[in-house]
Design an enzyme around this catalytic site. Structure first.
Site, PDB file in Angstrom:
ATOM      1  N   CYS A 130      23.109 -35.439  36.453  1.00 20.72           N
ATOM      2  CA  CYS A 130      24.138 -35.801  37.421  1.00 20.72           C
ATOM      3  C   CYS A 130      23.875 -35.091  38.744  1.00 20.72           C
ATOM      4  O   CYS A 130      24.098 -33.883  38.858  1.00 20.72           O
ATOM      5  CB  CYS A 130      25.513 -35.415  36.871  1.00 20.72           C
ATOM      6  SG  CYS A 130      26.834 -35.641  38.051  1.00 20.72           S
ATOM      7  N   CYS A 152      27.037 -33.667  40.432  1.00 17.73           N
ATOM      8  CA  CYS A 152      27.529 -32.420  39.829  1.00 17.73           C
ATOM      9  C   CYS A 152      26.604 -31.248  40.132  1.00 17.73           C
ATOM     10  O   CYS A 152      27.061 -30.151  40.436  1.00 17.73           O
ATOM     11  CB  CYS A 152      27.633 -32.545  38.305  1.00 17.73           C
ATOM     12  SG  CYS A 152      28.170 -34.127  37.702  1.00 17.73           S
ATOM     13  N   ASP A 153      25.285 -31.456  40.026  1.00 19.94           N
ATOM     14  CA  ASP A 153      24.354 -30.323  40.029  1.00 19.94           C
ATOM     15  C   ASP A 153      23.450 -30.240  41.256  1.00 19.94           C
ATOM     16  O   ASP A 153      22.713 -29.258  41.407  1.00 19.94           O
ATOM     17  CB  ASP A 153      23.447 -30.399  38.776  1.00 19.94           C
ATOM     18  CG  ASP A 153      24.270 -30.340  37.495  1.00 19.94           C
ATOM     19  OD1 ASP A 153      25.345 -29.727  37.523  1.00 19.94           O
ATOM     20  OD2 ASP A 153      23.840 -30.920  36.485  1.00 19.94           O
TER      21      ASP A 153
END
Ligand code: NAP
Length: 300
Positions: free
Chosen positions: A131, A134-135
């Site tokens: 992701c 997200c990251d």
């Protein structure tokens, strides 16, 4: 006892809740990760009607707000079992909580496909990611690679190119399945390198990913990177619900035009349903169809 229990709080599940509540039914949505589902991983959504551009998290928040405004209850729980009591189903959650519903809508979505490489699981979170939203921030200023050729991979590459020193876009073909508009954006970026007709064959590094081996046109090449973002599609996440529906060869749940499975009172909606187009719009469409069919089934 709820009229309808909906498992999965993505666009399909939340739309189902909105329609069920507006039809006068009580509805509970159970989500195990984040309300909004996979769309919360999309930095920008530009193909959902009425939004010129919206972030996936904002869209997810709006869908949740809308369902709750209509009276839906929501629970953040993982469903681990379903007991079929005929006229009602008991949904059992990992915490031990149990909920009863007269109809069930399975909108459990799909989970990311993995490459199947040695140490992929071990290095997940230590360089291997699924992701970019997200990251991605963890890799600011560092070189990364994205593997995949669909819209997720292309969007991830666009997002990462804005913060990473270099982005290798690795795809197993010489053309992309994703939108050409995104490919054109990437072609104009000086820090994006297309690595086509190529497959990742090995993950390098001990505790953290330091690079990958790539086979391209029959030759091996080492690419030094800090992060590998795997975006090669999804597989259905039916788990404990698989007994309620016929599954196709890829594991998607079969249903009729009203989203009804082979089990009376059990419907399926969204990305875990067997169909040809898996988009936000078709997930929302499934949610409304399944909810109205469940309402009609309850009123039969
Ligand atoms: P996808 O469209 O299924 O694309 C998966 C890509 O991964 C394909 O290019 C495929 O290659 C490649 N692939 C599959 N297995 C592989 C393997 N083992 N090794 C290497 N490559 C592999 O998946 P997605 O990009 O996650 O998108 C899923 C759906 O969501 C699509 O319909 C997409 O349009 C939609 N989506 C929409 C938005 C948005 O609306 N904003 C954002 C993201 C995604 P081949 O092409 O060779 O099969």
């Amino acid at each position: 006892m709820y009229d309808i229990i909906i498992v999965g709080g993505g666009p399909a599940g939340l739309t189902a809740a909105t329609y069920a509540c507006r039809a006068g039914k009580t509805a509970l949505v159970i989500e195990k990760n984040a309300f909004g589902g996979q769309i919360t991983w999309s930095p920008r959504v530009e193909n959902f009607p009425s939004y010129v551009s919206v972030s996936g998290t904002e869209l997810g928040d709006k869908l949740l707000e809308q369902a709750m405004e209509q009276g839906a209850d929501v629970e953040l729980e993982e469903v681990v079992a379903v007991r079929d009591g005929g006229e009602y189903k008991t949904v059992v959650c990992e915490s031990g909580a149990e909920f009863e519903g007269r109809a069930l809508i399975i909108a459990a979505g799909a989970r990311p496909r993995t490459l199947g490489l040695a140490r992929e699981e071990e290095l997940t979170g230590s360089g291997v990611c699924f992701c970019a939203v997200c990251d991605g921030a963890f890799y600011s200023g560092k070189p990364v690679a994205v593997n995949g050729g669909g819209n997720s991979a292309l969007q991830d590459a666009v997002l990462l190119s804005e913060k990473c020193s270099k982005v290798y876009l690795i795809h197993r073909r010489d053309s992309f399945r994703g939108e050409s508009k995104l490919v054109d954006v990437l072609k104009k970026k000086s820090n994006v390198e297309f690595v086509l007709n190529a497959s990742v064959t090995k993950l390098l590094g001990e505790d953290e990913l330091t690079g990958i081996m790539v086979e391209q046109d029959g030759r091996e090449r080492q690419i030094d990177i800090s992060g590998l973002f795997v975006a090669i599609g999804h597989r259905p996440d039916l788990g404990v619900f698989s007994e309620f529906a016929e599954l196709d060869g890829a594991g998607y749940a079969d249903s009729d035009e009203s989203c009804l499975t082979k089990t009376p009172g059990v419907f399926v909606a969204g990305d875990c349903r067997k169909k040809t187009v898996r988009q936000l719009t078709t997930a929302a469409a499934d949610g409304s169809v399944a909810a109205l069919a469940a309402c009609a089934w309850l009123d039969r």
